[in-house]
Scaffold this active site. Sequence first.
Site, PDB file in Angstrom:
ATOM      1  N   LYS A  14      13.972   2.423   2.822  1.00 55.34           N
ATOM      2  CA  LYS A  14      13.463   3.610   2.108  1.00 55.34           C
ATOM      3  C   LYS A  14      12.468   4.743   2.627  1.00 55.34           C
ATOM      4  O   LYS A  14      12.109   3.838   4.675  1.00 55.34           O
ATOM      5  CB  LYS A  14      11.812   3.083   1.218  1.00 55.34           C
ATOM      6  CG  LYS A  14      12.804   2.665  -0.066  1.00 55.34           C
ATOM      7  CD  LYS A  14      11.063   2.117  -1.023  1.00 55.34           C
ATOM      8  CE  LYS A  14      11.264   0.579  -1.084  1.00 55.34           C
ATOM      9  NZ  LYS A  14      10.591   0.223  -1.935  1.00 55.34           N
ATOM     10  N   ASP A  75       5.269  -7.124   9.755  1.00 58.72           N
ATOM     11  CA  ASP A  75       5.121  -7.238   7.801  1.00 58.72           C
ATOM     12  C   ASP A  75       4.236  -8.871   7.955  1.00 58.72           C
ATOM     13  O   ASP A  75       3.968  -8.421   6.827  1.00 58.72           O
ATOM     14  CB  ASP A  75       6.094  -7.554   6.857  1.00 58.72           C
ATOM     15  CG  ASP A  75       6.185  -6.986   5.792  1.00 58.72           C
ATOM     16  OD1 ASP A  75       5.521  -6.379   5.299  1.00 58.72           O
ATOM     17  OD2 ASP A  75       6.806  -7.738   4.925  1.00 58.72           O
ATOM     18  N   HIS A 135       3.962 -10.204  -5.252  1.00 60.55           N
ATOM     19  CA  HIS A 135       5.031  -9.509  -5.017  1.00 60.55           C
ATOM     20  C   HIS A 135       6.428  -9.881  -5.109  1.00 60.55           C
ATOM     21  O   HIS A 135       7.006 -10.978  -4.857  1.00 60.55           O
ATOM     22  CB  HIS A 135       5.109  -9.088  -2.635  1.00 60.55           C
ATOM     23  CG  HIS A 135       5.402  -7.706  -2.636  1.00 60.55           C
ATOM     24  ND1 HIS A 135       5.688  -7.053  -2.055  1.00 60.55           N
ATOM     25  CD2 HIS A 135       7.383  -8.378  -2.509  1.00 60.55           C
ATOM     26  CE1 HIS A 135       6.282  -6.643  -1.961  1.00 60.55           C
ATOM     27  NE2 HIS A 135       7.485  -6.802  -2.224  1.00 60.55           N
ATOM     28  N   ASN A 138      13.102  -7.758  -4.787  1.00 62.74           N
ATOM     29  CA  ASN A 138      14.565  -8.058  -4.704  1.00 62.74           C
ATOM     30  C   ASN A 138      13.662  -9.661  -3.824  1.00 62.74           C
ATOM     31  O   ASN A 138      14.114 -10.988  -3.825  1.00 62.74           O
ATOM     32  CB  ASN A 138      15.283  -7.502  -4.214  1.00 62.74           C
ATOM     33  CG  ASN A 138      16.919  -8.268  -3.655  1.00 62.74           C
ATOM     34  OD1 ASN A 138      17.348  -8.649  -5.100  1.00 62.74           O
ATOM     35  ND2 ASN A 138      16.816  -8.110  -2.650  1.00 62.74           N
ATOM     36  N   ARG A 211      17.023  -7.094 -13.895  1.00 57.12           N
ATOM     37  CA  ARG A 211      17.200  -5.940 -15.469  1.00 57.12           C
ATOM     38  C   ARG A 211      18.549  -6.641 -15.565  1.00 57.12           C
ATOM     39  O   ARG A 211      18.726  -6.440 -16.876  1.00 57.12           O
ATOM     40  CB  ARG A 211      17.601  -4.736 -14.871  1.00 57.12           C
ATOM     41  CG  ARG A 211      16.350  -4.426 -14.344  1.00 57.12           C
ATOM     42  CD  ARG A 211      16.523  -3.177 -13.732  1.00 57.12           C
ATOM     43  NE  ARG A 211      17.057  -2.541 -12.531  1.00 57.12           N
ATOM     44  CZ  ARG A 211      16.844  -2.028 -11.538  1.00 57.12           C
ATOM     45  NH1 ARG A 211      16.064  -0.800 -11.888  1.00 57.12           N
ATOM     46  NH2 ARG A 211      17.238  -1.608 -10.896  1.00 57.12           N
ATOM     47  N   GLY A 259       7.513  -7.129 -11.081  1.00 54.51           N
ATOM     48  CA  GLY A 259       6.224  -7.550 -10.931  1.00 54.51           C
ATOM     49  C   GLY A 259       5.512  -5.984 -11.310  1.00 54.51           C
ATOM     50  O   GLY A 259       4.960  -5.947 -12.633  1.00 54.51           O
ATOM     51  N   GLU A 260       6.011  -4.452 -10.962  1.00 59.25           N
ATOM     52  CA  GLU A 260       5.588  -3.237 -11.779  1.00 59.25           C
ATOM     53  C   GLU A 260       6.019  -3.331 -12.812  1.00 59.25           C
ATOM     54  O   GLU A 260       5.589  -2.361 -13.884  1.00 59.25           O
ATOM     55  CB  GLU A 260       5.758  -2.271 -11.051  1.00 59.25           C
ATOM     56  CG  GLU A 260       4.070  -2.170  -9.640  1.00 59.25           C
ATOM     57  CD  GLU A 260       5.213  -1.611  -8.206  1.00 59.25           C
ATOM     58  OE1 GLU A 260       5.666  -0.902  -8.473  1.00 59.25           O
ATOM     59  OE2 GLU A 260       4.767  -2.003  -7.118  1.00 59.25           O
ATOM     60  N   ASN A 261       7.545  -3.962 -13.337  1.00 57.19           N
ATOM     61  CA  ASN A 261       7.694  -2.949 -14.010  1.00 57.19           C
ATOM     62  C   ASN A 261       8.719  -4.453 -15.264  1.00 57.19           C
ATOM     63  O   ASN A 261       8.994  -3.571 -16.462  1.00 57.19           O
ATOM     64  CB  ASN A 261       9.689  -2.166 -13.782  1.00 57.19           C
ATOM     65  CG  ASN A 261       9.189  -1.262 -13.041  1.00 57.19           C
ATOM     66  OD1 ASN A 261       8.687  -0.277 -13.247  1.00 57.19           O
ATOM     67  ND2 ASN A 261       9.536  -1.079 -11.630  1.00 57.19           N
TER      68      ASN A 261
HETATM   69  P1  AMP Z   1      12.377  -4.425  -4.891  1.00 54.54           P
HETATM   70  O1  AMP Z   1      12.421  -5.264  -3.391  1.00 54.54           O
HETATM   71  O2  AMP Z   1      10.774  -4.455  -4.940  1.00 54.54           O
HETATM   72  O3  AMP Z   1      12.782  -2.969  -4.506  1.00 54.54           O
HETATM   73  O4  AMP Z   1      12.392  -4.914  -6.756  1.00 54.54           O
HETATM   74  C1  AMP Z   1      14.174  -4.322  -6.639  1.00 54.54           C
HETATM   75  C2  AMP Z   1      13.755  -5.606  -7.971  1.00 54.54           C
HETATM   76  O5  AMP Z   1      13.071  -4.952  -9.210  1.00 54.54           O
HETATM   77  C3  AMP Z   1      15.530  -5.473  -8.733  1.00 54.54           C
HETATM   78  O6  AMP Z   1      15.919  -6.557  -8.344  1.00 54.54           O
HETATM   79  C4  AMP Z   1      14.986  -5.206  -9.709  1.00 54.54           C
HETATM   80  O7  AMP Z   1      15.955  -5.528 -11.105  1.00 54.54           O
HETATM   81  C5  AMP Z   1      13.512  -4.781 -10.449  1.00 54.54           C
HETATM   82  N1  AMP Z   1      13.560  -4.847 -11.429  1.00 54.54           N
HETATM   83  C6  AMP Z   1      13.157  -2.602 -11.481  1.00 54.54           C
HETATM   84  N2  AMP Z   1      13.386  -2.364 -12.301  1.00 54.54           N
HETATM   85  C7  AMP Z   1      12.712  -3.126 -12.887  1.00 54.54           C
HETATM   86  C8  AMP Z   1      12.667  -3.016 -15.007  1.00 54.54           C
HETATM   87  N3  AMP Z   1      12.373  -2.581 -15.341  1.00 54.54           N
HETATM   88  N4  AMP Z   1      13.008  -4.940 -14.834  1.00 54.54           N
HETATM   89  C9  AMP Z   1      13.137  -5.804 -14.479  1.00 54.54           C
HETATM   90  N5  AMP Z   1      12.546  -5.971 -13.737  1.00 54.54           N
HETATM   91  C10 AMP Z   1      13.059  -4.490 -12.547  1.00 54.54           C
END
Ligand code: AMP
Length: 338
Positions: A14, A75, A135, A138, A211, A259-261
């Site tokens: 990113k 980090d 946190h 992935n 997901r 965690g957020e979604n």
């Molecule tokens: P990150 O490493 O923080 O970008 O998170 C990536 C992870 O977030 C992936 O495993 C996605 O499946 C998960 N993720 C993103 N949106 C959702 C959602 N709405 N429900 C479940 N998992 C999600």
Amino acid sequence: MKVLVLNSGSSSLKYQLFDMAERTLVARGAAERIGEPDSDISDHAAALDRIVANLLGIEVAMARRPDVPQVAVFDTAFHHTIPPHAYRYAVPEEWYESHGVRRYGFHGTSVAYVAKQAAREIGRPLGELNLIVLHLGNGASVTAVANGKSVDTSMGMTPLEGLVMGTRSGDIDPGVIVHMARQAGMSVEEIDADLNGESGLSGLCGVGDVRDVLEREAAGDARARLALDVYAYRMRKYIGAYMAALGHVDGIVFTAGVGENSADIRERACEGLQRLGVQLDETRNRASARGARPIHREGAPVAVLVVPTNEELEIAEQTLQCIQTSGAATTEAGRQNG
Ligand code: AMP
């Protein structure tokens, strides 16, 4: 002053460009699912190529302005306050002295950011708060924060330890490695590749994206159900362990992609912890809100919060602080942070 932040994760890259005068975002973008089978971006180099093409103007400006300082933000820096009893492994001292074998932890930038936001949300100074920060992206980790400082974290010398992740095993008996070398004749490289890339949710049910796992479970897939059970159980074990480590917990914080979604995963992570003071409000947890928010029941002893992370803004903040305090043209934020 403008700060360009390149944030390279295990499967994403990113970038964000901040104008630090007003903390405004000038430009942003991302390449995700790097290296996954259905992705057209094979690796980070390809992702960076693509992003750098978008950032040609900035690249040219940088080439013309070699005087612009470069800052590295580590980090692991937030975890430098972890005490020896938490960072040492019970292995021969020589491993530690000569080979640096100890817990370092990761996701520190994210945890530092969300801990500050959580304190704002709770309405008390961070220095007075004990938090457990999950946190869940992935890669996934849990951090115990005592009086605003990291005192333990689930990732260790490498990001492999701790929680079950998309493709990483998290905690396993180290004897398993010896067993697979002896019994299955696997090389160290093969075991390393399997534990990092073919394990976790992916190892248990064939897919590593939460997901996709949730979708399969909803369609009746028993392996997906088991994968999520293992995933959530590991989180509950760590929450319990860190409650014991901290003695008193003011808040549990969920951040990053999962965690957020995912209200579903948050609910499973907190399941059965009601008598320990962790009581979710189902409506708040399920609300399709954005931004930092409480999701615990009114009056519950432990606050439970969703706090969107912003590693790029935290990196930009630390970069600004580093440049302002050092005054040097080129330096490292990591050095400043220890
Ligand atoms: P990150 O490493 O923080 O970008 O998170 C990536 C992870 O977030 C992936 O495993 C996605 O499946 C998960 N993720 C993103 N949106 C959702 C959602 N709405 N429900 C479940 N998992 C999600």
